[in-house]
Design a protein around this motif. Structure first.
Motif, PDB file in Angstrom:
ATOM      1  N   ILE A 248      12.224  -4.612 -10.800  1.00  0.00           N
ATOM      2  CA  ILE A 248      10.926  -5.047 -11.336  1.00  0.00           C
ATOM      3  C   ILE A 248      10.746  -6.547 -11.144  1.00  0.00           C
ATOM      4  N   GLU A 249      11.759  -7.332 -11.539  1.00  0.00           N
ATOM      5  CA  GLU A 249      11.633  -8.783 -11.421  1.00  0.00           C
ATOM      6  C   GLU A 249      11.589  -9.222  -9.955  1.00  0.00           C
ATOM      7  N   GLY A 250      12.183  -8.429  -9.076  1.00  0.00           N
ATOM      8  CA  GLY A 250      12.127  -8.737  -7.649  1.00  0.00           C
ATOM      9  C   GLY A 250      10.852  -8.245  -6.992  1.00  0.00           C
ATOM     10  N   LEU A 251       9.938  -7.642  -7.786  1.00  0.00           N
ATOM     11  CA  LEU A 251       8.643  -7.155  -7.320  1.00  0.00           C
ATOM     12  C   LEU A 251       8.785  -6.179  -6.151  1.00  0.00           C
ATOM     13  N   GLN A 252       9.875  -5.425  -6.127  1.00  0.00           N
ATOM     14  CA  GLN A 252      10.122  -4.546  -4.983  1.00  0.00           C
ATOM     15  C   GLN A 252       9.010  -3.516  -4.759  1.00  0.00           C
ATOM     16  N   PRO A 253       8.475  -2.852  -5.803  1.00  0.00           N
ATOM     17  CA  PRO A 253       7.384  -1.899  -5.554  1.00  0.00           C
ATOM     18  C   PRO A 253       6.140  -2.557  -4.957  1.00  0.00           C
ATOM     19  N   ILE A 254       5.789  -3.749  -5.472  1.00  0.00           N
ATOM     20  CA  ILE A 254       4.617  -4.451  -4.929  1.00  0.00           C
ATOM     21  C   ILE A 254       4.890  -4.913  -3.500  1.00  0.00           C
ATOM     22  N   LYS A 255       6.089  -5.464  -3.270  1.00  0.00           N
ATOM     23  CA  LYS A 255       6.448  -5.884  -1.909  1.00  0.00           C
ATOM     24  C   LYS A 255       6.439  -4.700  -0.954  1.00  0.00           C
ATOM     25  N   CYS A 256       6.834  -3.539  -1.465  1.00  0.00           N
ATOM     26  CA  CYS A 256       6.855  -2.335  -0.639  1.00  0.00           C
ATOM     27  C   CYS A 256       5.467  -2.044  -0.084  1.00  0.00           C
ATOM     28  N   PHE A 257       4.444  -2.142  -0.952  1.00  0.00           N
ATOM     29  CA  PHE A 257       3.065  -1.870  -0.507  1.00  0.00           C
ATOM     30  C   PHE A 257       2.673  -2.795   0.635  1.00  0.00           C
ATOM     31  N   TYR A 258       2.950  -4.086   0.482  1.00  0.00           N
ATOM     32  CA  TYR A 258       2.521  -5.047   1.510  1.00  0.00           C
ATOM     33  C   TYR A 258       3.410  -4.993   2.756  1.00  0.00           C
ATOM     34  N   ARG A 259       4.648  -4.554   2.598  1.00  0.00           N
ATOM     35  CA  ARG A 259       5.481  -4.325   3.779  1.00  0.00           C
ATOM     36  C   ARG A 259       4.963  -3.130   4.581  1.00  0.00           C
ATOM     37  N   ILE A 260       4.501  -2.107   3.874  1.00  0.00           N
ATOM     38  CA  ILE A 260       3.903  -0.960   4.554  1.00  0.00           C
ATOM     39  C   ILE A 260       2.636  -1.403   5.287  1.00  0.00           C
ATOM     40  N   GLU A 261       1.820  -2.202   4.617  1.00  0.00           N
ATOM     41  CA  GLU A 261       0.597  -2.709   5.231  1.00  0.00           C
ATOM     42  C   GLU A 261       0.903  -3.506   6.495  1.00  0.00           C
ATOM     43  N   VAL A 278      -7.260   2.679  12.599  1.00  0.00           N
ATOM     44  CA  VAL A 278      -6.059   2.133  11.961  1.00  0.00           C
ATOM     45  C   VAL A 278      -6.049   2.631  10.516  1.00  0.00           C
ATOM     46  N   PRO A 279      -4.985   3.284  10.078  1.00  0.00           N
ATOM     47  CA  PRO A 279      -4.960   3.842   8.711  1.00  0.00           C
ATOM     48  C   PRO A 279      -5.184   2.779   7.644  1.00  0.00           C
ATOM     49  N   VAL A 280      -6.010   3.124   6.681  1.00  0.00           N
ATOM     50  CA  VAL A 280      -6.249   2.306   5.491  1.00  0.00           C
ATOM     51  C   VAL A 280      -5.797   3.128   4.298  1.00  0.00           C
ATOM     52  N   PHE A 281      -5.197   2.479   3.321  1.00  0.00           N
ATOM     53  CA  PHE A 281      -4.650   3.241   2.211  1.00  0.00           C
ATOM     54  C   PHE A 281      -4.772   2.475   0.908  1.00  0.00           C
ATOM     55  N   LYS A 282      -4.576   3.194  -0.170  1.00  0.00           N
ATOM     56  CA  LYS A 282      -4.619   2.614  -1.518  1.00  0.00           C
ATOM     57  C   LYS A 282      -3.428   3.144  -2.297  1.00  0.00           C
ATOM     58  N   ALA A 283      -3.053   2.436  -3.365  1.00  0.00           N
ATOM     59  CA  ALA A 283      -1.860   2.846  -4.111  1.00  0.00           C
ATOM     60  C   ALA A 283      -1.939   2.368  -5.554  1.00  0.00           C
ATOM     61  N   ALA A 284      -1.140   3.012  -6.389  1.00  0.00           N
ATOM     62  CA  ALA A 284      -1.009   2.619  -7.798  1.00  0.00           C
ATOM     63  C   ALA A 284       0.462   2.687  -8.183  1.00  0.00           C
ATOM     64  N   ILE A 285       0.864   1.770  -9.078  1.00  0.00           N
ATOM     65  CA  ILE A 285       2.263   1.697  -9.508  1.00  0.00           C
ATOM     66  C   ILE A 285       2.317   1.720 -11.034  1.00  0.00           C
ATOM     67  N   HIS A 286       3.201   2.557 -11.562  1.00  0.00           N
ATOM     68  CA  HIS A 286       3.333   2.709 -13.010  1.00  0.00           C
ATOM     69  C   HIS A 286       4.794   3.049 -13.310  1.00  0.00           C
ATOM     70  N   LYS A 287       5.218   2.899 -14.535  1.00  0.00           N
ATOM     71  CA  LYS A 287       6.597   3.217 -14.904  1.00  0.00           C
ATOM     72  C   LYS A 287       6.652   3.844 -16.289  1.00  0.00           C
ATOM     73  N   GLY A 288       7.781   4.528 -16.527  1.00  0.00           N
ATOM     74  CA  GLY A 288       7.977   5.119 -17.842  1.00  0.00           C
ATOM     75  C   GLY A 288       8.986   6.249 -17.792  1.00  0.00           C
ATOM     76  N   PRO A 289       9.200   6.915 -18.918  1.00  0.00           N
ATOM     77  CA  PRO A 289      10.203   7.987 -18.988  1.00  0.00           C
ATOM     78  C   PRO A 289       9.701   9.283 -18.353  1.00  0.00           C
ATOM     79  N   VAL A 290      10.576   9.931 -17.612  1.00  0.00           N
ATOM     80  CA  VAL A 290      10.288  11.250 -17.054  1.00  0.00           C
ATOM     81  C   VAL A 290      11.535  12.109 -17.217  1.00  0.00           C
ATOM     82  N   VAL A 291      11.344  13.410 -17.157  1.00  0.00           N
ATOM     83  CA  VAL A 291      12.465  14.343 -17.187  1.00  0.00           C
ATOM     84  C   VAL A 291      12.781  14.729 -15.753  1.00  0.00           C
TER      85      VAL A 291
END
Length: 371
Positions: A248-261, A278-291
């Motif tokens: 989270i502190e390394g912003l890896q999920p956000i960096k992932c989006f822009y690396r894909i771009e 050229v493919p255009v895309f959108k994304a959302a990032i969220h966190k929390g408990p899952v089973v």
């Protein structure tokens, strides 16, 4: 020296292949020493070539160790990437020819160096003797066939390994998914924009090829961002991370989006040439408990279940509402230190009411700042 996550992943694969080949070589050493004596109607442990067993075992490990490391490195770092877009039979044929040549070289050099060098040198026809001993003898042929079978298991194992993350495979082997349990995960839902109109324009076959290229070009950015591909759902991909502080502190999920771009833009000419877009895309990032646990009796899958997945999907739908490429939740934002946010423009978009809950999820649009 800091290694990218993808390189670590590939080195882990090479190490696994090397250990598998060493284990196979050691097993074959034992197998070769067990001989059935018809006259006595019993088995005897006889080490070939009048060697001690320790020396014979070492010789049978050296070849596989070298072969597993070099062959595994070529397979993982070169062949797998180059053949990823090829047909299955093309993939198998190239790998078969590679391992056939590689195994023939190893099965010629190792016996020559350790077993037959003096015998070949003293022969009247050294070349003929070498061919007979190293290539045409039943022992040599059996060795080549055996190692080709091992190579086949290596290739199939690699394909299975690529289906799951290393941590997932280890957890499966340890039985951690046998019973469902709760974990904290980060999810990114990423969706190809205008997919319906693109499918109508390209037709089903070309649209499928577009998705295959699109998702394939995400592989390196996802691995380099420490992410794991959870599943593909039509024109949508779900990426997951363990909710570690460093992620989270390394912003890896956000960096992932822009690396894909960036990866898609680097292949801009390819997409225009083959699909006229050229493919255009959108994304959302969220966190929390899952089973998480294994689901199904016949085709078992590792499945995550929880409101977080539904919420992330709804967050992604808001990208179209607010005309945003990337939206994150306040749960993600709260974990990012203030000083790490300077490379991005974060815009509060409002709140999203959650079904069946009194609490609301705050939405933030994310845009990368250019220097």
């Amino acid at each position: 020296m800091h290694l990218r996550p993808k390189i670590k992943f590939q080195l882990f694969l090479v190490l696994g292949i090397t250990l598998f080949w060493i284990t196979s070589g050691a097993f074959m050493a034992f197998y070769k020493c067990v001989n059935y004596i018809p006259g006595k109607d019993e088995f005897e442990f006889i080490v070939p070539n009048q060697l001690s067993f320790s020396a014979f075992l070492l010789i049978n490990i050296i070849g596989p160790a070298v072969g597993g490391f070099i062959g595994g490195s070529i397979l993982v770092f070169k062949l797998s990437d180059q053949l990823r877009g090829k047909s299955y039979w093309n993939y198998m044929l190239v790998n078969f020819l590679f391992f056939l040549g590689f195994i023939l070289i190893l099965n010629t050099l190792v016996p020559y160096i350790f077993y037959y060098r003096d015998e070949i040198a003293a022969a009247d026809e050294p070349l003929k003797t070498a061919i007979d001993l190293l290539l045409l003898s039943p022992y040599a042929i059996r060795n080549v066939i055996t190692w080709l079978i091992i190579a086949w298991f290596t290739i199939q194992g690699l394909k299975i390994y690529e289906k799951y993350a290393p941590t997932t495979i280890i957890a499966m082997l340890l039985g951690r998914f046998h019973r469902p349990h709760e974990v904290d995960r980060i999810f990114m839902f990423l969706d190809l924009s205008y997919s319906t109109s693109i499918a109508e324009k390209l037709g089903h076959i070309r649209f499928f090829s577009l998705l295959k290229d699109f998702f394939g070009d995400m592989t390196d950015p996802i691995l380099n961002s420490q992410g794991e591909i959870y599943q593909y759902v039509g024109d949508e991909i779900v990426i997951s991370w363990a909710s570690r502080k460093s992620v989270i502190e390394g912003l890896q999920p956000i960096k992932c989006f822009y690396r894909i771009e960036k990866s898609i833009q680097e292949r801009r000419d390819y997409y225009l040439q083959n699909y006229d877009l050229v493919p255009v895309f959108k994304a959302a990032i969220h966190k929390g408990p899952v089973v998480v646990g294994e689901m199904g009796a016949i085709k078992r899958e590792i499945v995550y279940s929880g409101d977080i997945l539904n919420t992330t999907s709804r967050l992604m739908e808001q990208c179209s509402v607010f005309n945003q490429k990337l939206i994150i939740s306040n749960e993600i934002l709260e974990g990012i230190p203030i000083e790490r946010r300077k490379d991005y423009c974060l815009k509060h978009l409002g709140e999203l009411a959650l079904r069946g809950k009194s609490s609301k999820c705050h939405l933030y649009g994310v845009n990368q700042l250019t220097n």
